[in-house]
Structure formats: C-alpha cells, structure tokens
Design an enzyme around this catalytic site. Structure first.
Site, mmCIF file in Angstrom:
data_model
loop_
_atom_site.group_PDB
_atom_site.id
_atom_site.type_symbol
_atom_site.label_atom_id
_atom_site.label_comp_id
_atom_site.label_asym_id
_atom_site.label_seq_id
_atom_site.Cartn_x
_atom_site.Cartn_y
_atom_site.Cartn_z
ATOM 1 N N SER A 129 0.834 -1.206 0.000
ATOM 2 C CA SER A 129 0.000 0.000 0.000
ATOM 3 C C SER A 129 0.862 1.247 0.000
ATOM 4 O O SER A 129 1.974 1.251 0.536
ATOM 5 C CB SER A 129 -0.866 -0.023 1.262
ATOM 6 O OG SER A 129 -1.427 1.240 1.505
ATOM 7 N N TYR A 153 -1.980 -0.292 10.630
ATOM 8 C CA TYR A 153 -2.276 -0.920 9.342
ATOM 9 C C TYR A 153 -1.099 -0.732 8.375
ATOM 10 O O TYR A 153 -0.596 -1.682 7.785
ATOM 11 C CB TYR A 153 -3.556 -0.342 8.725
ATOM 12 C CG TYR A 153 -3.654 -0.615 7.244
ATOM 13 C CD1 TYR A 153 -3.905 -1.903 6.775
ATOM 14 C CD2 TYR A 153 -3.444 0.398 6.299
ATOM 15 C CE1 TYR A 153 -3.955 -2.166 5.410
ATOM 16 C CE2 TYR A 153 -3.500 0.139 4.939
ATOM 17 C CZ TYR A 153 -3.749 -1.135 4.504
ATOM 18 O OH TYR A 153 -3.788 -1.408 3.159
ATOM 19 N N LYS A 157 1.901 -3.494 6.563
ATOM 20 C CA LYS A 157 2.336 -3.584 5.161
ATOM 21 C C LYS A 157 3.853 -3.379 5.059
ATOM 22 O O LYS A 157 4.541 -4.102 4.332
ATOM 23 C CB LYS A 157 1.609 -2.539 4.306
ATOM 24 C CG LYS A 157 0.108 -2.747 4.205
ATOM 25 C CD LYS A 157 -0.248 -4.032 3.471
ATOM 26 C CE LYS A 157 -1.727 -4.163 3.199
ATOM 27 N NZ LYS A 157 -2.089 -5.460 2.608
#
Length: 348
Positions: A129, A153, A157
C-alpha cells in the site's frame, strides 16, 4: 497446462476483480478467504462473469492463521504462484486494535510464506500500500522514497515488505513482487461485482456511493483549507480493473524473468481532489451529494500521487481509465446493488 494461482483474500474487493482477470487470462485460480470483510456471493458472481472459464475457479474458506488448513491446501494442490491480498485494512480500526492487525496481517503472512517455502512454491505477488510512504514531503512518490508508515495498518504492510526482502536475501530462489496501491475505486463495468465494505466505509468512494443510494445523509469532507486548487486533499485514484491488470502483469513478470524482490507503485500518476471526485460522481450518477465540511484529520497529507514509470517500464503496465470511468462504473455497481452483495440493510 494452465498455471494455477492461489489468491488469498480473493473474495474481497480487489481480490475478486483480480480473480476474474486471471480466469479470463487463461489461469486457474484457487481462492482462500475467511470472509471477514468479503462475501462468497462475490466468488459466485465472478464464476458467472467468467463464463466458460468459471470452471477454473475453486473456493476454500479458511484463515491464514490456521497453518494446518494451509498445509492441507498446499498438499492437495500444486501452485505456480500466490497473489496475497488477505488482510485487515481499516486505518482507524488498526489504531484501536493494533494487536488484531499485527496478528492477522503479519502472522497470517508468515504462515503463508513458511507453507509456500515448505511446498516449493516461491513466487509471490504481495498487496502492499502507498501507506508505507506515510505523508511524503514531495510528489510524485517514487519506489525509492523513504518509508514511514503512520498507523498500525500501514506498519503491517511495511513490516511484511521487510519480511519479504529478508526472505529473498536468505534464499534467492524466491521471486517476489510488492505492489504498492494508491486509492482503488470503481467496479467491474458489468456492475455485477464491486466494493461492499462492512460497516461504515473507511474510504471516500464507498461513502459517496452510500450517500447516493440513500443509505447515508451526507459526505463529510475532512479539510477544506489545504493549499490545493480547491482546498481539499489530493489523492491518486485508480480503477480497480486497472489495478487487477497490474497483478496479471506482475504474475507474468514472475514467470518470465529472473526477478528478485521488487517493488512497484500502482497508480495513475495523477492527483485528483476530493471535490473533483465528488463532482465526477455527481455527473455520472445524476445525484447531488450533500457535503459537510469538517476540520482536517490529524496527520492527513495534502497531496499524494504515484510515480508509475517503473511499472510502465518493467511490468509493461499503465492505468487506462480516468475518473469519469471510475465514477461511471462505481455508480453502475451501486445503483444495481445499493446494499452490496447481501441485498438488504439488515445483513450489514
């Protein structure tokens, strides 16, 4: 023999669109999904859309944290590569429940990599991302920018990218492509599959579509005093079908070249403001979207968009669709499926 690809999280938004593109590209696809933020209806609709290729799709419900189930799957099937989408993805929730995100996203991925290695399947496309860039100081973001995720989050990644790089350094038989997505929007042009988030949407366009179909009264726009053309934040929105094609290009790259562990941005290379997107959606839908202007959210960047030169050069991939097509296809999906796959508000 058609190549057999395992797609984790393949019942989700980007996963389901990619599975369709795989099938239409002559691949076999095995989807593994725990259906936490997805619906099996999406898989059935992909089969339907794929026509004669639908027979090449198999679905298994399991969680990547269940290593026994993973081992069983790899023992019963031979995979040429894995596309790994599975993961929790709500930024706000990740701040409230960091351990859930680290457990699900990182431990699930480590299990997957261990089982892949044990079964000799060492080709991976990973769904990363643009959040790994944090709030970049300049644009466009190139793949060489310093990495600085600003929430749990994004850190999952970032950590998984590092795990993949370390894995390749330890064993050069691995071929890994890390794809950093910018802002996926839109839906398949048929309107049969699209984005169907559980609960309150975290991203702009699902929220806009829910306002348009009458599920929510207004769109809250965070920040109207940025130093952008209309004062609202600017992002790089990419059509989900373009994004799916980027995965097919990545799988082909793994098959055809001696790649190590490489990272590519998937975006359009253009910035679009929140108000520009809303205006384009209003035009596509013929609906007025009531707006509530609110203060900036702490930490939100003004302008983020991708440099896509590397993907164009090495993957031979560029995005084809603009915001008009994104909004047209998003509205086509929303108007045909106002309550998503389940079809009624009570199931949300």
């Amino acid at each position: 023999m058609a190549k057999n690809i395992l797609v984790t999280g393949g019942a989700g938004y980007i996963g389901s669109h990619t599975v369709l593109q795989l099938l239409q590209g002559g691949y076999k696809a095995v989807v593994g999904d725990n259906l936490d933020n997805a619906s099996e209806i999406a898989i059935n609709r992909v089969k339907e859309l794929a026509g004669e290729f639908g027979k090449n799709l198999v679905f298994h419900k399991f969680d990547l944290r269940d290593k026994e189930a993973l081992n069983k799957l790899f023992s019963s099937s031979s995979f040429d590569a894995v596309i790994h989408f599975a993961g929790l993805k709500a930024v706000g929730e990740s701040v409230q429940k960091p351990l859930l995100y680290y457990d699900n996203n990182i431990i699930g991925t480590v299990n997957l990599l261990e089982v892949m290695g044990a079964h000799g399947c060492k080709k991976l496309v990973f769904s990363s991302s643009a959040t790994v860039y944090g709030w970049p100081k300049e644009v466009p973001c190139t793949e060489e920018f310093p990495l600085c995720a600003t929430n749990p989050y994004g850190r999952t990644k970032l950590f998984i990218e590092e795990i993949c790089r370390d894995l390749y350094r330890s064993d050069s038989q691995w071929k890994i492509i890390l794809l950093r997505y910018f802002n996926p929007v839109g839906a398949h042009p048929s309107g049969i599959i699209g984005e169907d988030p559980r609960g309150i949407p975290n991203n702009l366009m699902p929220f806009v579509q829910q306002v348009a179909v009458g599920r929510r009264p207004a769109l809250t726009v965070f920040g109207k005093d940025y130093s952008t053309k209309d004062g609202t934040g600017v992002r790089d929105y990419i059509h989900v079908v373009d994004l799916s094609d980027g995965h097919i290009a990545a799988v082909r790259k793994l098959e055809s070249s001696d790649i190590g562990c490489e990272v590519y941005n998937l975006g359009t290379g253009k910035g679009t403001s929140v108000l520009e997107m809303v205006t384009a959606f209003e035009k596509a839908s013929g609906k007025k979207i009531p707006l509530v202007m609110a203060a900036r959210r702490p930490g939100d960047a003004e302008i983020v968009y991708a440099s896509t030169d590397k993907a164009a050069r090495e993957l031979k991939w560029t995005a084809k669709f603009g915001i008009e097509e994104m909004c047209r296809d998003q509205w086509n999906w929303a108007s045909k499926n106002p309550y998503g796959y389940e079809g009624s508000d009570s199931s949300k």
